[in-house]
Scaffold this motif. Structure first.
Motif, mmCIF file in Angstrom:
data_model
loop_
_atom_site.group_PDB
_atom_site.id
_atom_site.type_symbol
_atom_site.label_atom_id
_atom_site.label_comp_id
_atom_site.label_asym_id
_atom_site.label_seq_id
_atom_site.Cartn_x
_atom_site.Cartn_y
_atom_site.Cartn_z
ATOM 1 N N ALA A 151 24.854 7.577 10.593
ATOM 2 C CA ALA A 151 23.769 8.197 9.836
ATOM 3 C C ALA A 151 23.805 7.765 8.377
ATOM 4 C CB ALA A 151 23.871 9.722 9.938
ATOM 5 N N ALA A 152 25.004 7.727 7.800
ATOM 6 C CA ALA A 152 25.140 7.313 6.407
ATOM 7 C C ALA A 152 24.668 5.875 6.220
ATOM 8 C CB ALA A 152 26.585 7.459 5.961
ATOM 9 N N SER A 153 24.959 5.003 7.189
ATOM 10 C CA SER A 153 24.502 3.612 7.124
ATOM 11 C C SER A 153 22.980 3.536 7.182
ATOM 12 C CB SER A 153 25.111 2.802 8.271
ATOM 13 O OG SER A 153 26.513 2.698 8.134
ATOM 14 N N ALA A 154 22.399 4.318 8.079
ATOM 15 C CA ALA A 154 20.936 4.337 8.192
ATOM 16 C C ALA A 154 20.303 4.869 6.911
ATOM 17 C CB ALA A 154 20.520 5.188 9.392
ATOM 18 N N GLU A 155 20.923 5.889 6.326
ATOM 19 C CA GLU A 155 20.407 6.450 5.074
ATOM 20 C C GLU A 155 20.467 5.400 3.965
ATOM 21 O OE1 GLU A 155 21.203 10.272 2.100
ATOM 22 O OE2 GLU A 155 22.678 9.754 3.650
ATOM 23 N N LYS A 156 21.562 4.677 3.893
ATOM 24 C CA LYS A 156 21.723 3.643 2.876
ATOM 25 C C LYS A 156 20.682 2.550 3.024
ATOM 26 C CE LYS A 156 25.267 0.622 0.863
ATOM 27 N NZ LYS A 156 26.684 0.168 0.950
ATOM 28 N N GLU A 157 20.306 2.274 4.278
ATOM 29 C CA GLU A 157 19.301 1.244 4.552
ATOM 30 C C GLU A 157 17.875 1.759 4.380
ATOM 31 O OE1 GLU A 157 20.279 0.151 8.506
ATOM 32 O OE2 GLU A 157 22.173 -0.839 7.955
ATOM 33 N N GLY A 158 17.730 3.033 4.057
ATOM 34 C CA GLY A 158 16.411 3.613 3.831
ATOM 35 C C GLY A 158 15.702 4.076 5.078
ATOM 36 N N ASP A 159 16.406 4.126 6.204
ATOM 37 C CA ASP A 159 15.799 4.572 7.464
ATOM 38 C C ASP A 159 16.015 6.083 7.605
ATOM 39 O OD1 ASP A 159 14.886 5.004 10.029
ATOM 40 O OD2 ASP A 159 15.861 3.226 10.880
ATOM 41 N N LYS A 160 15.152 6.853 6.968
ATOM 42 C CA LYS A 160 15.321 8.305 6.951
ATOM 43 C C LYS A 160 15.210 8.952 8.330
ATOM 44 C CE LYS A 160 14.028 9.496 2.217
ATOM 45 N NZ LYS A 160 13.120 10.345 1.393
ATOM 46 N N PRO A 161 14.236 8.569 9.164
ATOM 47 C CA PRO A 161 14.153 9.217 10.486
ATOM 48 C C PRO A 161 15.420 9.042 11.314
ATOM 49 C CG PRO A 161 12.119 8.062 9.991
ATOM 50 C CD PRO A 161 13.091 7.663 8.925
ATOM 51 N N LYS A 162 15.979 7.830 11.305
ATOM 52 C CA LYS A 162 17.204 7.587 12.070
ATOM 53 C C LYS A 162 18.373 8.360 11.474
ATOM 54 C CE LYS A 162 20.202 3.910 13.863
ATOM 55 N NZ LYS A 162 20.420 2.437 13.945
ATOM 56 N N ALA A 163 18.491 8.322 10.157
ATOM 57 C CA ALA A 163 19.585 9.037 9.501
ATOM 58 C C ALA A 163 19.506 10.530 9.784
ATOM 59 C CB ALA A 163 19.549 8.777 7.995
ATOM 60 N N SER A 164 18.302 11.085 9.697
ATOM 61 C CA SER A 164 18.118 12.510 9.939
ATOM 62 C C SER A 164 18.566 12.882 11.348
ATOM 63 C CB SER A 164 16.646 12.896 9.745
ATOM 64 O OG SER A 164 16.424 14.252 10.077
ATOM 65 N N GLU A 165 18.098 12.104 12.329
ATOM 66 C CA GLU A 165 18.465 12.408 13.714
ATOM 67 C C GLU A 165 19.973 12.332 13.929
ATOM 68 O OE1 GLU A 165 18.425 10.150 17.865
ATOM 69 O OE2 GLU A 165 16.375 10.631 17.204
ATOM 70 N N LEU A 166 20.603 11.281 13.425
ATOM 71 C CA LEU A 166 22.036 11.100 13.669
ATOM 72 C C LEU A 166 22.871 12.171 12.986
ATOM 73 C CD1 LEU A 166 22.296 7.203 13.439
ATOM 74 C CD2 LEU A 166 22.271 8.629 15.499
ATOM 75 N N TYR A 167 22.475 12.558 11.780
ATOM 76 C CA TYR A 167 23.182 13.657 11.120
ATOM 77 C C TYR A 167 23.069 14.945 11.945
ATOM 78 C CZ TYR A 167 24.110 11.340 6.593
ATOM 79 O OH TYR A 167 24.589 10.534 5.587
ATOM 80 N N LEU A 168 21.867 15.210 12.451
ATOM 81 C CA LEU A 168 21.665 16.436 13.224
ATOM 82 C C LEU A 168 22.398 16.384 14.560
ATOM 83 C CD1 LEU A 168 17.913 17.127 12.399
ATOM 84 C CD2 LEU A 168 19.890 18.463 11.650
ATOM 85 N N ARG A 169 22.454 15.205 15.171
ATOM 86 C CA ARG A 169 23.221 15.080 16.411
ATOM 87 C C ARG A 169 24.711 15.317 16.153
ATOM 88 N NH1 ARG A 169 20.975 9.493 18.680
ATOM 89 N NH2 ARG A 169 23.020 9.491 19.739
ATOM 90 N N ALA A 170 25.190 14.856 15.013
ATOM 91 C CA ALA A 170 26.582 15.127 14.641
ATOM 92 C C ALA A 170 26.800 16.614 14.433
ATOM 93 C CB ALA A 170 26.945 14.356 13.375
ATOM 94 N N SER A 171 25.834 17.277 13.796
ATOM 95 C CA SER A 171 25.962 18.715 13.563
ATOM 96 C C SER A 171 26.034 19.482 14.879
ATOM 97 C CB SER A 171 24.799 19.233 12.705
ATOM 98 O OG SER A 171 23.594 19.353 13.454
ATOM 99 N N ALA A 172 25.347 18.983 15.919
ATOM 100 C CA ALA A 172 25.394 19.637 17.237
ATOM 101 C C ALA A 172 26.792 19.552 17.835
ATOM 102 C CB ALA A 172 24.376 18.993 18.174
ATOM 103 N N LEU A 173 27.454 18.412 17.664
ATOM 104 C CA LEU A 173 28.833 18.272 18.153
ATOM 105 C C LEU A 173 29.769 19.204 17.402
ATOM 106 C CD1 LEU A 173 28.815 14.413 18.525
ATOM 107 C CD2 LEU A 173 29.415 15.978 20.377
#
Length: 417
Positions: A87-109
């Motif tokens: 998610a952090a990599s996606a955020e750094k690359e400016g891909d907010k939708p991907k970063a948002s999803e991956l952060y939230l999937r991590a929060s579910a775990l």
């Protein structure tokens, strides 16, 4: 009690253990995997492809009750950390939708790692890491939700914390000139603001703001867990804060409490009736939920883990279950403290006669005291059918023209990345 002969409505079922208590393998196969596949409670923002490797490890270790909570929680960390890194990599690359999803999937775990409550060091660590991931994921969403810190000083007593952290979302266009309704969500015993944020999108689409807060003894609520009066103080601070928000239509504020949060919805409907147009108690109890007979059996019924002992922790008794059983009914009952006999705002009670988490007997009790209420019978919380009923009730109260089915379509989560 509501059952024949003065017994619990499901008295004859109390001694029958549920299959999912045999092992985590049984829990996953008989109860949790279908929910994870659908992306619904308790797997909000979760993906089966993330959970399956973790589950396989837990099953290989043959983890079962009584769990070593540190050993259990540790199984979730590697995959969750991997997702955060991606998610952090996606955020750094400016891909907010991907970063948002991956952060939230991590929060579910992290959520399931600390489920049902953070009672060990690693579970507490999972809670902190899960909050960080959820904050990032929600803030990067197309319609972001942010955390606010509600001051709890004016009404606080010794033993209380100083702030009530909450997730808050206001639809675009809301202002003092165009204020919107507010739905205050009280979370439950195990589902905190990090995951009940899933309700934001549906309410956003119908033009409502949402404020999501934990109940005392859970998450980051500042109310002293063992003090029966602490919720009244915390909600006073909360309502004071709400009154200062110019974008909120103060005449259209409602509350919805989920499961254990239903206990607090019943209480707030009676203790702060002038602050709410309506309160919904979905699940929960008020008196018999503390009965020693019920508590002696609740650990092996419908709830996925040790419900009674988790409640013992939540109400400030730690591991002293014997003292919790002896004192809880007298101390926390809304019948014994006179709450049920006070006038209340419009109160809607929804639960089922077959509920094995909180006794339906408590809602029968509510109907026999104080102001008249509306009630609806389902199995525990009755999801998703009960949501249709509740949403239509709240739409009517808030003068909203909307389709409950369309609203509910915003809840299930399926990964895109």
């Amino acid at each position: 009690m509501a059952g024949p002969g003065g017994k619990f409505w499901i008295h004859d079922k109390l001694s029958t253990p549920a299959v999912h208590h045999q092992s985590f393998k049984a829990l996953w196969e008989t109860k949790w995997k279908p929910l994870c596949d659908m992306g619904v409670y308790p797997f909000m923002f979760g993906a089966t492809k993330d959970f399956q490797p973790v589950v396989d490890e837990i099953i290989s270790k043959d983890l079962k009750e009584p769990y070593d909570w540190d050993e259990y929680a540790q199984c979730f960390f590697p995959k969750a950390k991997q997702l955060v890194a991606e998610a952090a990599s996606a955020e750094k690359e400016g891909d907010k939708p991907k970063a948002s999803e991956l952060y939230l999937r991590a929060s579910a775990l992290y959520r399931i790692a600390r489920f049902p409550a953070p009672r060990s060091e690693k579970q507490r660590n999972a809670w902190e890491l899960g909050k960080c991931a959820a904050r990032k994921g929600l803030s990067l969403h197309e319609f972001p939700m942010f955390e606010v810190a509600i001051p709890h000083t004016k009404h606080a007593s010794p033993g209380d914390g100083a702030t009530l952290p909450a997730f808050y979302h206001v639809p675009a266009g809301a202002s003092s000139a165009a204020p919107v309704p507010l739905v205050i969500i009280f979370t439950g015993l195990d589902g905190y603001r990090t995951e009940l944020a899933v309700w934001k999108e549906g309410w956003r689409q119908v033009g409502c703001a949402t404020l999501i807060v934990e109940i005392p003894g859970t998450g980051d609520n500042p109310g002293a867990a063992a003090d029966p009066a602490s919720p009244d103080r915390v909600w006073s601070s909360m309502f004071d804060w709400v009154a200062l928000q110019p974008e909120i239509d103060q005449s259209r504020v409602v509350n919805w409490g989920f499961s254990t949060g239903g206990y607090y919805s019943i209480r707030v409907a009676h203790t702060h009736p002038d602050r709410l147009r309506c309160a919904v108690a979905l699940g929960g109890g008020c008196h018999y939920m503390f009965d020693p007979v019920w508590l002696d059996n609740a650990d092996h019924l419908e709830y996925p883990f040790d419900l009674a002992h988790t409640l013992c922790y939540k109400f400030g008794y730690g591991k002293d279950f014997t003292r919790f059983k002896a004192e809880a009914m007298e101390k926390f009952s809304l019948l014994n403290d006179g709450t049920l006999n006070k006038p209340c705002t419009k109160l809607i009670l929804v639960n089922g006669t077959e509920d094995e988490i909180f006794p339906i007997d408590d809602y029968h009790l509510c109907l026999q005291h104080g102001s008249p209420k509306r009630a609806r019978d389902r199995k525990h919380m009755g999801e998703p059918e009960s949501f249709m009923i509740i949403l239509q009730e709240l739409f009517d109260v808030l003068d909203i023209k909307a389709n409950p089915g369309k609203f509910l379509s915003t809840l299930p989560f399926q990964p895109k990345y």
